[in-house]
Design a protein around this motif. Structure first.
Motif, PDB file in Angstrom:
ATOM      1  N   SER A   3       1.034  -1.089  -0.081  1.00  9.12           N
ATOM      2  CA  SER A   3       0.221  -0.163   0.126  1.00  9.12           C
ATOM      3  C   SER A   3       0.714   1.577   0.038  1.00  9.12           C
ATOM      4  CB  SER A   3      -1.112   0.115   1.634  1.00  9.12           C
ATOM      5  OG  SER A   3       0.042   0.188   2.524  1.00  9.12           O
ATOM      6  N   ILE A   4      -0.160   1.887  -0.057  1.00  2.85           N
ATOM      7  CA  ILE A   4       0.862   3.651  -0.120  1.00  2.85           C
ATOM      8  C   ILE A   4       1.498   4.156   1.942  1.00  2.85           C
ATOM      9  CG2 ILE A   4      -0.717   5.026  -2.153  1.00  2.85           C
ATOM     10  CD1 ILE A   4      -1.592   6.380   0.034  1.00  2.85           C
ATOM     11  N   TYR A   5       0.764   3.071   2.242  1.00  2.93           N
ATOM     12  CA  TYR A   5       1.608   3.431   3.844  1.00  2.93           C
ATOM     13  C   TYR A   5       3.222   3.396   3.833  1.00  2.93           C
ATOM     14  CZ  TYR A   5      -3.758   3.646   4.006  1.00  2.93           C
ATOM     15  OH  TYR A   5      -5.009   3.591   4.097  1.00  2.93           O
ATOM     16  N   LEU A  19       2.821   8.685   5.404  1.00  2.00           N
ATOM     17  CA  LEU A  19       1.330   8.295   4.763  1.00  2.00           C
ATOM     18  C   LEU A  19       0.687   7.142   5.170  1.00  2.00           C
ATOM     19  CD1 LEU A  19       2.011   8.625   0.701  1.00  2.00           C
ATOM     20  CD2 LEU A  19       1.322  10.249   2.283  1.00  2.00           C
ATOM     21  N   LEU A 106       6.880   6.741  -4.509  1.00  2.00           N
ATOM     22  CA  LEU A 106       5.383   6.885  -4.476  1.00  2.00           C
ATOM     23  C   LEU A 106       4.672   6.605  -5.797  1.00  2.00           C
ATOM     24  CD1 LEU A 106       2.410   7.114  -3.246  1.00  2.00           C
ATOM     25  CD2 LEU A 106       2.843   8.923  -3.042  1.00  2.00           C
ATOM     26  N   TYR A 109       5.205   3.021  -7.309  1.00  2.00           N
ATOM     27  CA  TYR A 109       4.904   1.926  -6.852  1.00  2.00           C
ATOM     28  C   TYR A 109       3.260   2.877  -7.074  1.00  2.00           C
ATOM     29  CZ  TYR A 109       0.990   0.334  -3.767  1.00  2.00           C
ATOM     30  OH  TYR A 109      -0.328  -0.524  -3.547  1.00  2.00           O
ATOM     31  N   LEU A 110       3.058   4.250  -8.121  1.00  3.59           N
ATOM     32  CA  LEU A 110       1.141   4.223  -7.965  1.00  3.59           C
ATOM     33  C   LEU A 110       2.106   4.117  -9.551  1.00  3.59           C
ATOM     34  CD1 LEU A 110       1.494   7.605  -7.475  1.00  3.59           C
ATOM     35  CD2 LEU A 110      -0.516   5.035  -6.630  1.00  3.59           C
ATOM     36  N   ILE A 132      -7.116   6.180  -4.171  1.00  3.43           N
ATOM     37  CA  ILE A 132      -6.272   5.440  -3.209  1.00  3.43           C
ATOM     38  C   ILE A 132      -7.786   5.514  -2.003  1.00  3.43           C
ATOM     39  CG2 ILE A 132      -4.729   4.863  -1.578  1.00  3.43           C
ATOM     40  CD1 ILE A 132      -3.504   4.856  -4.346  1.00  3.43           C
ATOM     41  N   GLY A 136      -5.368   1.669   1.367  1.00  2.00           N
ATOM     42  CA  GLY A 136      -3.822   2.170   0.797  1.00  2.00           C
ATOM     43  C   GLY A 136      -3.596   1.968   0.074  1.00  2.00           C
ATOM     44  N   GLN A 137      -4.355   1.682  -1.179  1.00  2.00           N
ATOM     45  CA  GLN A 137      -4.238   0.676  -2.247  1.00  2.00           C
ATOM     46  C   GLN A 137      -4.897   1.571  -4.119  1.00  2.00           C
ATOM     47  OE1 GLN A 137      -5.601  -3.298  -1.416  1.00  2.00           O
ATOM     48  NE2 GLN A 137      -4.373  -4.416  -0.551  1.00  2.00           N
ATOM     49  N   LEU A 138      -4.228   0.864  -4.753  1.00  2.18           N
ATOM     50  CA  LEU A 138      -4.481   1.978  -5.725  1.00  2.18           C
ATOM     51  C   LEU A 138      -5.669   1.184  -6.595  1.00  2.18           C
ATOM     52  CD1 LEU A 138      -3.654   4.165  -8.291  1.00  2.18           C
ATOM     53  CD2 LEU A 138      -2.518   2.786  -9.264  1.00  2.18           C
TER      54      LEU A 138
END
Length: 181
Positions: A3-5, A19, A106, A109-110, A132, A136-138
């Motif tokens: 996740s973005i976290y 994040l 980040l 990742y995206l 998101i 925390g997932q796209l």
């Protein structure tokens, strides 16, 4: 869980922002630029933020100078400009690179979790948007030409999933919204 976290990012004042502080929120991440023709979207983004922030929605603006040198301002001037010209009250981060070897992790990742037009991973211009979910997932990637107000239904759907306890889908790329870029 991926996740973005797992990322931190520098705010406009150079303070590190984990994040992970945003767990449970629906987030729209946008690479921005003050001198870009799309900068008028900042007003629409602020309207979205004001409409949905009490329901668990937030926006993260990441200024970037990689496209047409459209972000010549320094970090503090960017924040001041966004507030003065567009009344922005959501989080504004420090300038980042979104493509290339110095891209912020980040954005790597995206890009690795979705593709833009023509199945290309690279970000093509300012105001590319990433939705998101609360885990925390796209969920989706949207082209710069996608007007923020057209995202209301997907924001509302993700906010409803939060209140109903249903898991959000991991990735649903909106290729129709990617046309034209």
């Amino acid at each position: 869980m991926d996740s973005i976290y797992q990322f931190n990012a520098p705010l406009y004042n150079s303070e590190s922002f984990p994040l992970s502080q945003l767990k449970g929120k629906t987030i729209l991440i946008v690479n921005t630029a003050s001198k870009c023709n799309f900068s008028v979207q900042l007003s629409a983004l602020e309207k979205l933020y004001q409409e949905y922030k009490s329901s668990g929605f937030t926006i993260l603006a990441f200024p970037c100078n990689q496209f047409g040198q459209n972000e010549p301002l320094d970090n503090l001037a960017i924040k001041d400009f966004y507030q003065a010209q567009f009344n922005v009250s959501f989080e504004v981060f420090g300038k980042v690179m979104v493509n290339g070897p110095e891209a912020h992790p980040l954005f790597n990742y995206l890009k690795s979790h979705t593709r833009g037009i023509s199945q290309n991973r690279a970000i093509k211009w300012n105001f590319t948007k990433f939705l998101i979910n609360t885990e925390g997932q796209l969920v989706a990637r949207y082209a710069p030409r996608t007007k923020p107000e057209t995202l209301k239904h997907v924001i509302e759907a993700n906010l409803q999933k939060k209140t109903s306890g249903k898991k959000s889908p991991k990735i649903v790329t909106n290729f129709a919204a990617l046309k034209g870029i």
